[in-house]
Design a protein around this motif. Structure first.
Motif, mmCIF file in Angstrom:
data_model
loop_
_atom_site.group_PDB
_atom_site.id
_atom_site.type_symbol
_atom_site.label_atom_id
_atom_site.label_comp_id
_atom_site.label_asym_id
_atom_site.label_seq_id
_atom_site.Cartn_x
_atom_site.Cartn_y
_atom_site.Cartn_z
ATOM 1 N N THR A 32 -12.103 30.930 -27.576
ATOM 2 C CA THR A 32 -12.151 32.031 -28.528
ATOM 3 C C THR A 32 -10.907 32.908 -28.426
ATOM 4 O O THR A 32 -10.369 33.377 -29.444
ATOM 5 C CB THR A 32 -13.407 32.891 -28.294
ATOM 6 N N PHE A 33 -10.433 33.106 -27.218
ATOM 7 C CA PHE A 33 -9.290 33.997 -27.008
ATOM 8 C C PHE A 33 -7.954 33.263 -26.990
ATOM 9 O O PHE A 33 -6.935 33.862 -26.632
ATOM 10 C CB PHE A 33 -9.472 34.779 -25.710
ATOM 11 N N LEU A 34 -7.926 31.985 -27.380
ATOM 12 C CA LEU A 34 -6.672 31.248 -27.373
ATOM 13 C C LEU A 34 -5.557 31.934 -28.183
ATOM 14 O O LEU A 34 -4.407 31.966 -27.728
ATOM 15 C CB LEU A 34 -6.889 29.821 -27.883
ATOM 16 N N PRO A 35 -5.841 32.472 -29.374
ATOM 17 C CA PRO A 35 -4.744 33.143 -30.087
ATOM 18 C C PRO A 35 -4.151 34.307 -29.293
ATOM 19 O O PRO A 35 -2.930 34.521 -29.304
ATOM 20 C CB PRO A 35 -5.413 33.636 -31.382
ATOM 21 N N LEU A 36 -5.012 35.071 -28.600
ATOM 22 C CA LEU A 36 -4.527 36.207 -27.819
ATOM 23 C C LEU A 36 -3.837 35.742 -26.530
ATOM 24 O O LEU A 36 -2.824 36.320 -26.112
ATOM 25 C CB LEU A 36 -5.688 37.137 -27.469
ATOM 26 N N ILE A 37 -4.380 34.695 -25.908
ATOM 27 C CA ILE A 37 -3.755 34.153 -24.700
ATOM 28 C C ILE A 37 -2.383 33.587 -25.042
ATOM 29 O O ILE A 37 -1.411 33.756 -24.290
ATOM 30 C CB ILE A 37 -4.654 33.072 -24.060
ATOM 31 N N ARG A 38 -2.290 32.911 -26.180
ATOM 32 C CA ARG A 38 -1.008 32.347 -26.618
ATOM 33 C C ARG A 38 0.039 33.442 -26.784
ATOM 34 O O ARG A 38 1.184 33.309 -26.340
ATOM 35 C CB ARG A 38 -1.185 31.587 -27.938
ATOM 36 N N ALA A 39 -0.358 34.554 -27.400
ATOM 37 C CA ALA A 39 0.579 35.660 -27.596
ATOM 38 C C ALA A 39 0.924 36.342 -26.277
ATOM 39 O O ALA A 39 2.095 36.675 -26.020
ATOM 40 C CB ALA A 39 -0.022 36.668 -28.568
ATOM 41 N N ASP A 40 -0.080 36.521 -25.416
ATOM 42 C CA ASP A 40 0.127 37.204 -24.143
ATOM 43 C C ASP A 40 1.055 36.420 -23.218
ATOM 44 O O ASP A 40 1.948 36.978 -22.565
ATOM 45 C CB ASP A 40 -1.227 37.435 -23.461
ATOM 46 N N LEU A 41 0.854 35.105 -23.157
ATOM 47 C CA LEU A 41 1.663 34.260 -22.275
ATOM 48 C C LEU A 41 2.879 33.664 -22.978
ATOM 49 O O LEU A 41 3.633 32.903 -22.361
ATOM 50 C CB LEU A 41 0.792 33.135 -21.694
ATOM 51 N N ASP A 42 3.066 33.995 -24.245
ATOM 52 C CA ASP A 42 4.214 33.521 -25.053
ATOM 53 C C ASP A 42 4.269 31.991 -25.085
ATOM 54 O O ASP A 42 5.265 31.369 -24.721
ATOM 55 C CB ASP A 42 5.522 34.090 -24.502
ATOM 56 N N LEU A 43 3.165 31.384 -25.563
ATOM 57 C CA LEU A 43 3.053 29.934 -25.603
ATOM 58 C C LEU A 43 3.181 29.417 -27.028
ATOM 59 O O LEU A 43 2.891 30.124 -27.996
ATOM 60 C CB LEU A 43 1.708 29.494 -25.019
ATOM 61 N N SER A 44 3.581 28.162 -27.171
ATOM 62 C CA SER A 44 3.677 27.512 -28.477
ATOM 63 C C SER A 44 2.338 26.885 -28.848
ATOM 64 O O SER A 44 1.438 26.766 -28.006
ATOM 65 C CB SER A 44 4.754 26.432 -28.451
ATOM 66 N N HIS A 45 2.200 26.458 -30.116
ATOM 67 C CA HIS A 45 0.987 25.748 -30.532
ATOM 68 C C HIS A 45 0.815 24.454 -29.733
ATOM 69 O O HIS A 45 -0.303 24.071 -29.377
ATOM 70 C CB HIS A 45 1.037 25.425 -32.024
ATOM 71 N N GLU A 46 1.921 23.768 -29.450
ATOM 72 C CA GLU A 46 1.847 22.525 -28.691
ATOM 73 C C GLU A 46 1.351 22.777 -27.267
ATOM 74 O O GLU A 46 0.544 22.008 -26.725
ATOM 75 C CB GLU A 46 3.218 21.849 -28.658
ATOM 76 N N GLN A 47 1.822 23.865 -26.645
ATOM 77 C CA GLN A 47 1.364 24.200 -25.294
ATOM 78 C C GLN A 47 -0.120 24.571 -25.280
ATOM 79 O O GLN A 47 -0.860 24.173 -24.374
ATOM 80 C CB GLN A 47 2.199 25.354 -24.736
ATOM 81 N N ILE A 48 -0.549 25.321 -26.285
ATOM 82 C CA ILE A 48 -1.961 25.686 -26.371
ATOM 83 C C ILE A 48 -2.815 24.440 -26.601
ATOM 84 O O ILE A 48 -3.903 24.284 -26.030
ATOM 85 C CB ILE A 48 -2.188 26.715 -27.489
ATOM 86 N N GLY A 49 -2.322 23.525 -27.440
ATOM 87 C CA GLY A 49 -3.053 22.275 -27.672
ATOM 88 C C GLY A 49 -3.201 21.477 -26.389
ATOM 89 O O GLY A 49 -4.269 20.925 -26.105
ATOM 90 N N PHE A 50 -2.141 21.432 -25.582
ATOM 91 C CA PHE A 50 -2.216 20.717 -24.307
ATOM 92 C C PHE A 50 -3.163 21.414 -23.341
ATOM 93 O O PHE A 50 -3.947 20.761 -22.642
ATOM 94 C CB PHE A 50 -0.822 20.617 -23.689
#
Length: 433
Positions: free
Chosen positions: A28-46
């Motif tokens: 649920t918090f992936l969009p916020l975690i992605r922004a907080d940790l400065d991750l790409s869509h590919e990194q979040i997918g992995f």
């Protein structure tokens, strides 16, 4: 007829809800975690997928251990590990730490499902397996229906921070350990000896179990079923279903947040819609199996064939078409989730109880590879258009998985599997009722 087996089922359901609180909170918090940790869509997918790789690996050992040392002990191990990992998730500071914690969570939670499924197999006769497994399966409808709403509202009340949620989630884990210890046993015999289970209910349970010659089965182990072609077809069917479910569950929040531009609270509410509907459809699927068809295949075909056009259209809904989006989310939740009780009742109906833990562990381990591949592939299929970020190719992939699952369903055999030992003596043990 109400009995102690239903108490067992309710406790298993509650404990698995706790399991889902942990994994759904991260997604649920992936969009916020992605922004907080400065991750790409590919990194979040992995990161989303690596959980399911660990989860898949753990399935095999979980099923084996459940057959060897008992389901209850393995579930204890699972709860302790995933509760500890969830607490530490609130402290993550970089991508490497996040990946390691996702691996740890997958290994912990991966030792929960097969033992729970084996417990249901040991406590419910064939005539009730569809409804019992369907009720248990509503955990992965009920939990995603309430968790996004609950935790996003809590996070909003805390100022929009996602970290504190994971500290709070350690409390339900401790509750789960306590109720599992007090209420659950591996076998009906244990509760019969304690006086919690009546002799009448015990006889009813035992008369309807799929079993075989116990000494022969123990001697052969998992080898009794790995030559069954339906075992591998079923694994592929499960692979496709888990690819659809966990692919969409991993990305639904990002799809609503990025493609349709909803706020955090609205995103959480809409993300829960498919799962709210799934509670009804999952129980409906199990009831249709037990009361109408007395088979798994008709319900599976209805589920998969109806899902194909819904998934194709989902990713193409224009931004701003909120009512249409809500309708498709509801239909998606209804048809994709109708099959859960049926699909997990299949091994219980086909294979003897002496090897059901290993059978579920092996097939679910292979099936969970779909949950590993799908979120990862989806990360690469998300693309930018003139209108913004689009997930249309992601949902086309999910529709393809539904088509393969429908095709495979036609070839599954449903009658109890006949076990043969070719050791020179030509012994044979039939799985029977």
């Amino acid at each position: 007829m109400w009995g102690y087996r239903h108490v067992i089922l309710i406790v298993l359901w509650l404990v698995y809800i706790i399991n889902y609180f942990d994994r759904i909170s991260v997604l649920t918090f992936l969009p916020l975690i992605r922004a907080d940790l400065d991750l790409s869509h590919e990194q979040i997918g992995f990161a989303a997928s690596i959980f399911f790789f660990a989860y898949a690996v753990a399935q095999v050992s979980a099923g084996y251990l459940a057959d060897k040392i008992g389901s209850k002990r393995v579930m204890y191990l699972a709860i302790v590990v995933f509760t500890a990992v969830t607490f530490v998730t609130g402290l993550v500071r970089n991508y490497t730490q996040f990946i390691l914690l996702r691996l740890g969570l997958g290994l912990g939670e991966g030792h929960h499902f097969s033992p729970a499924n084996k417990t249901i197999s040991d406590w419910f006769p064939k005539s009730e397996k569809g409804r019992a497994t369907a009720f248990f399966s509503t955990t992965w409808a009920f939990a995603p229906a309430i968790i996004p709403v609950l935790i996003t509202y809590i996070a909003a009340a805390m100022g929009g921070s996602w970290r504190e949620i994971f500290f709070v989630l350690a409390i339900p884990g401790l509750v789960g350990i306590a109720i599992l210890w007090y209420f659950v046993s591996d076998k009906p015999e244990e509760m019969l000896a304690k006086g919690r289970l009546s002799q009448e209910e015990y006889d009813y349970i035992k008369s309807g179990l799929v079993t075989a010659d116990e000494d022969n089965v123990k001697k052969l182990g998992i080898g009794v079923i790995i030559k069954d072609p339906s075992l591998w077809l079923y694994s592929l069917q499960l692979f496709c279903l888990l690819a659809i479910y966990w692919g969409s569950t991993s990305w639904i929040s990002s799809f609503l947040f990025e493609q349709h531009g909803f706020s955090l609270k609205t995103m959480g509410l809409l993300a829960s819609l498919p799962y709210a509907v799934a509670i009804i459809s999952t129980m409906l699927g199990g009831t249709l199996m037990d009361k109408v068809f007395h088979r798994t295949k008709p319900v599976a075909l209805i589920s998969f064939l109806a899902a194909i056009p819904i998934l194709i259209y989902m990713g193409q809904i224009p931004k701003g078409s909120t009512n249409l989006l809500i309708l498709m989310l509801i239909l998606n939740g209804f048809f994709v989730n109708m099959v859960w009780g049926v699909i997990y009742a299949y091994p219980q109906m086909r294979y003897p109880k002496e090897v059901i833990g290993s059978a579920v562990g092996l097939t679910n381990g292979l099936g969970q590879l779909g949950a590993f591949i799908s979120p990862l592939a989806a990360g690469y299929l998300v693309h930018k258009t003139a209108a913004g970020i689009s997930y249309d190719n992601v949902f086309l992939m999910f529709a393809g998985f539904a088509a393969v699952a429908a095709l495979v369903t036609f070839f599954l055999k449903e009658e109890p599997f006949v076990i043969k030992e070719d050791d020179g003596n030509k012994q044979e043990a039939s799985a029977s009722l």
